[in-house]
Motif scaffolding. Structure first.
Motif, short mmCIF file in Angstrom:
data_model
loop_
_atom_site.label_atom_id
_atom_site.label_comp_id
_atom_site.label_asym_id
_atom_site.label_seq_id
_atom_site.Cartn_x
_atom_site.Cartn_y
_atom_site.Cartn_z
N THR A 1 -7.47 35.38 26.67
CA THR A 1 -6.15 35.81 26.24
C THR A 1 -5.20 34.66 26.45
N GLY A 2 -4.59 34.16 25.38
CA GLY A 2 -3.75 32.97 25.46
C GLY A 2 -2.49 33.16 26.26
N GLY A 3 -2.12 32.14 27.02
CA GLY A 3 -0.90 32.16 27.82
C GLY A 3 -0.80 30.93 28.67
N GLY A 4 -0.04 31.02 29.74
CA GLY A 4 0.10 29.89 30.65
C GLY A 4 1.33 29.06 30.38
N THR A 5 1.48 28.01 31.20
CA THR A 5 2.69 27.19 31.14
C THR A 5 2.62 26.18 30.00
N TRP A 6 3.63 26.21 29.14
CA TRP A 6 3.73 25.31 27.99
C TRP A 6 4.28 23.96 28.42
N SER A 7 5.38 24.01 29.19
CA SER A 7 6.02 22.79 29.67
C SER A 7 6.32 22.92 31.15
N ALA A 8 6.08 21.87 31.91
CA ALA A 8 6.44 21.83 33.33
C ALA A 8 7.15 20.51 33.58
N TYR A 9 8.45 20.58 33.91
CA TYR A 9 9.28 19.39 34.02
C TYR A 9 10.04 19.36 35.34
N VAL B 1 8.03 12.36 37.55
CA VAL B 1 8.86 12.72 38.70
C VAL B 1 9.56 11.43 39.14
N PRO B 2 10.90 11.43 39.25
CA PRO B 2 11.62 10.17 39.50
C PRO B 2 11.49 9.67 40.93
N VAL B 3 10.31 9.15 41.23
CA VAL B 3 9.99 8.66 42.57
C VAL B 3 10.10 7.14 42.61
N PHE B 4 10.74 6.59 43.62
CA PHE B 4 10.82 5.15 43.76
C PHE B 4 9.50 4.58 44.25
N GLY B 5 9.00 3.57 43.56
CA GLY B 5 7.83 2.85 44.03
C GLY B 5 6.49 3.47 43.71
N ARG B 6 6.47 4.62 43.04
CA ARG B 6 5.22 5.27 42.67
C ARG B 6 5.31 5.82 41.26
N ASP B 7 4.15 6.06 40.66
CA ASP B 7 4.07 6.70 39.35
C ASP B 7 3.48 8.09 39.55
N THR C 1 3.73 9.89 27.90
CA THR C 1 4.72 9.71 28.97
C THR C 1 4.60 8.28 29.49
N PHE C 2 5.74 7.55 29.54
CA PHE C 2 5.76 6.22 30.15
C PHE C 2 5.96 6.35 31.66
N ASN C 3 5.52 5.35 32.41
CA ASN C 3 5.99 5.24 33.79
C ASN C 3 7.38 4.62 33.76
N ASN C 4 8.07 4.63 34.90
CA ASN C 4 9.45 4.16 34.89
C ASN C 4 9.58 2.69 34.53
#
Length: 481
Positions: free
Chosen positions: A426-434, A381-387, A308-311
Motif C-alpha cells: 500500500t503506497g505511502g511514506g515520506t515524500w520530502s524530508a528537509y 543539513v547546514p553543518v560546518f565542516g561536514r557533508d 543535491t550538492f554539498n556546500n
C-alpha cells in the motif's frame, strides 16, 4: 515520483555565532551535553533486527518525532513537496497546497488550505509569489479544472499565486509549458528584479497533445518580480542534442527531458537528474544553461530522479527512483546499490569539471515487501565542516547520513513508521524530508506533516544557521559561497 497514465529562491541569514563557527569548521568538537547521544562507534546507528508493525514508529535515539498534523479533506490526496519562508511551511498536495505556521515547530497550525487540483503540485516560494507545477492534462488552467485524456490535453504547466496574505493566497497567473511541469526549480536573476523557473517534464508520445517526441529540453520561464502576470517562457534549451540515453525497456529509463534540476546560484552551477542521464550545467547565463559534463550508470541506476550538492559545490548526490516510488525495493532481493543514492566528486575547473563516481548509499534496514521504499527527496543539513544530508525514503522513513568521505557514506540517524498494510503493498511514506531552522519537516503522502528533532554532536552547528526562505532545489550556501 514517476508519472503513470491515469521529486527555488534562496535567502538566508546566519546568526552572529556563525563567524565563530567558521573557525571551528576543521576542528569541530561536541558541545556540552552531547556525550549521552547514542551512536555506534563506527558512526553508523544501530538497526532494528525486525520490521516494525503497521504504523509502529521506530528510530535511532538521536532522531525523535515532535509533531504530526494529519491531512484533511479536500486536501486529502497525495502529499508532495515542501517549501519554507520565515515562520511558514508550504506543502504541496495533488489537490492543492497547505500553508502551515511553524513558529512553534512542536505545534504547527494550518493558516490556509487552497484547493487547486493538478498533480504533482510541486511547490516553491519567492517573496510574495508561490509557484505550483501541474503535470496532468487538465480541461483548463483554472483551479476548477478537471482531468482529461492526454489525447485531449488543453493545459499543463505552472500556476503562480500571490501569497502576500498567507491566509488568503490569490491565483494570479498561469504559464503553459511543453509536456507540463513535473517539477520546477527557481533560479534568482542576477539583478534581483527577475526570478527564473526551470521547468522539468518528460514522457512524450506521438499521441500526447502538447508533448510530442522528441522532448530533450526544459522550459525556462522569466518572471518579473514586480509584475508577475507578465511571466512567460523565454527559452526552451535542448540539453540532449544526441537524444540522451536510449534506455533499456522495462529496466532503465530513456532520457526524454529531465525529472528534476537542483541549482546552486552562488556558484552558477546546476545538476540535472534526467531519467537516463545525470548532468552538470553552467548557469552563468540564466536563460541559456550549458551542459558541461554528463554521466550514466548503466549497471545500477534505473531512473535519475534528483540531485543535491554539498556546500562546497565539490560533490553531488544523485538519487535513483527505481520503481517510480511505487515498489518495494528496500529488501535483500534488490540489494544495496539499486534504488539508492550515488555520490560523485566534482573535479576540475570551469568547463573541464567532471563528475567522478565514488560510492552508493542506501538505508541499511530491510523493509517489508508491503512497503514502497526507494531514494527520494532530501536536503543538505547546514553543518560546518561536514557533508550531511537528510532524506526521504517513502515508507523506508527518514535517514540522516554523512558523505564527508565520498567513498564511505554512513547513516547517523533514522526514523520510520511500519507499513500501512500488513497484507499487501500500500503506497505511502515520506515524500520530502528537509532540514529547516533546527528541525526536520516531512510531508508524508498519507499521514500528513511530521516534524522531527535531531540531537547529534555531528550536526549541532546547523543550529547556527537561520534561513529566511528555503526552496531545496535552489540550494543556499550557508558559508557565503
Amino acid at each position: 515520483m514517476i508519472r503513470f497514465p491515469s521529486p527555488r529562491s534562496r535567502r538566508l541569514t546566519i546568526l552572529s555565532l556563525a563567524t565563530a563557527g567558521l573557525l571551528l569548521a576543521s576542528t569541530i568538537a561536541a558541545p556540552p551535553g552531547s556525550a549521552g547521544v547514542a551512536t555506534a562507534p563506527s558512526g553508523t546507528v544501530e538497526t532494528a533486527d525486525t520490521i516494525p508493525g503497521v504504523d509502529e514508529i521506530r528510530s535511532s535515539p538521536n532522531l525523535k518525532q515532535v509533531a504530526n498534523l494529519p491531512k484533511v479533506a479536500p486536501l486529502d490526496a497525495t502529499n508532495s513537496d515542501l517549501a519554507f519562508q520565515s515562520r511558514y511551511a508550504f506543502a504541496g498536495n495533488y489537490n492543492g497546497f497547505v500553508v502551515y505556521d511553524i513558529s512553534t515547530p512542536t505545534a504547527p497550525t494550518v493558516v490556509s488550505r487552497v484547493l487547486c487540483p493538478g498533480s504533482q503540485n510541486d511547490i516553491s516560494v519567492h517573496g510574495d509569489l508561490l509557484f505550483l507545477s501541474t503535470d496532468s492534462p487538465r480541461s483548463d488552467d483554472s483551479c476548477a479544472s478537471t482531468g482529461v485524456p492526454s489525447t485531449e490535453t488543453r493545459w499543463e504547466g505552472i500556476k503562480i499565486f500571490d501569497i502576500s496574505d498567507k491566509a488568503n493566497p490569490r491565483y494570479i497567473k498561469s504559464v503553459q509549458t511543453a509536456c507540463g511541469s513535473h517539477t520546477h526549480t527557481l533560479v534568482p536573476g542576477k539583478d534581483r528584479r527577475t526570478v527564473y523557473v526551470y521547468v522539468s517534464s518528460y514522457g512524450p508520445s506521438d499521441t500526447y497533445v502538447g508533448c510530442p517526441r522528441p522532448h530533450d529540453s526544459i522550459s525556462i520561464i522569466k518572471v518579473p518580480v514586480t509584475s508577475p502576470t507578465d511571466a512567460a517562457v523565454v527559452a526552451v534549451p535542448n540539453l540532449f542534442p544526441d537524444g540522451g540515453f536510449e534506455g533499456v525497456p522495462g529496466q532503465k529509463s530513456a532520457t526524454s527531458g529531465c525529472h528534476d534540476i537542483t541549482v546552486y546560484p552562488s556558484k552558477n552551477l546546476a545538476a540535472g537528474a534526467c531519467m537516463g542521464d545525470g548532468i552538470l550545467m553552467d548557469i552563468s547565463n540564466r536563460e541559456a544553461p550549458r551542459v558541461i559534463n554528463r554521466v550514466r550508470d548503466t549497471v545500477n541506476f534505473a531512473f535519475w530522479h534528483s540531485a543535491t550538492f554539498n556546500n562546497a559545490g565539490t560533490k553531488v548526490v544523485f538519487t535513483d527512483e527505481l520503481g517510480g516510488g511505487g515498489a518495494a525495493t528496500c529488501n535483500e532481493t534488490v540489494g544495496p546499490n539499486r534504488g539508492a543514492d550515488a555520490v560523485y566528486d566534482i573535479v576540475g575547473r570551469g568547463d573541464n569539471r567532471t563528475m567522478v563516481f565514488r560510492s552508493y548509499f542506501k538505508i541499511p534496514r530491510p523493509n517489508a515487501d508491503t512497503e514502497n521504499c526507494v531514494a527520494h527527496n532530501g536536503s543538505l543539513v547546514p553543518v560546518f565542516g561536514r557533508d550531511i544530508m537528510v532524506q526521504a525514503w517513502y515508507q523506508g522513513g527518514i535517514s540522516v547520513w554523512d558523505f564527508t568521505d565520498s567513498a564511505n557514506p554512513r547513516e547517523i540517524a533514522y526514523w520510520e513508521r511500519g507499513p500501512l498494510n500488513a497484507e499487501r503493498l500500500t503506497g505511502g511514506g515520506t515524500w520530502s524530508a528537509y532540514w529547516y531552522n533546527g528541525y526536520i519537516y516531512s510531508n508524508d503522502m498519507v499521514k500528513g506533516l511530521d516534524v522531527l528533532k535531531l540531537t547529534d554532536w555531528r550536526t549541532w552547528t546547523a543550529n547556527l544557521v537561520r534561513y529566511r526562505e528555503l526552496n531545496v532545489q535552489t540550494q543556499p550556501s550557508y558559508l557565503g559561497g
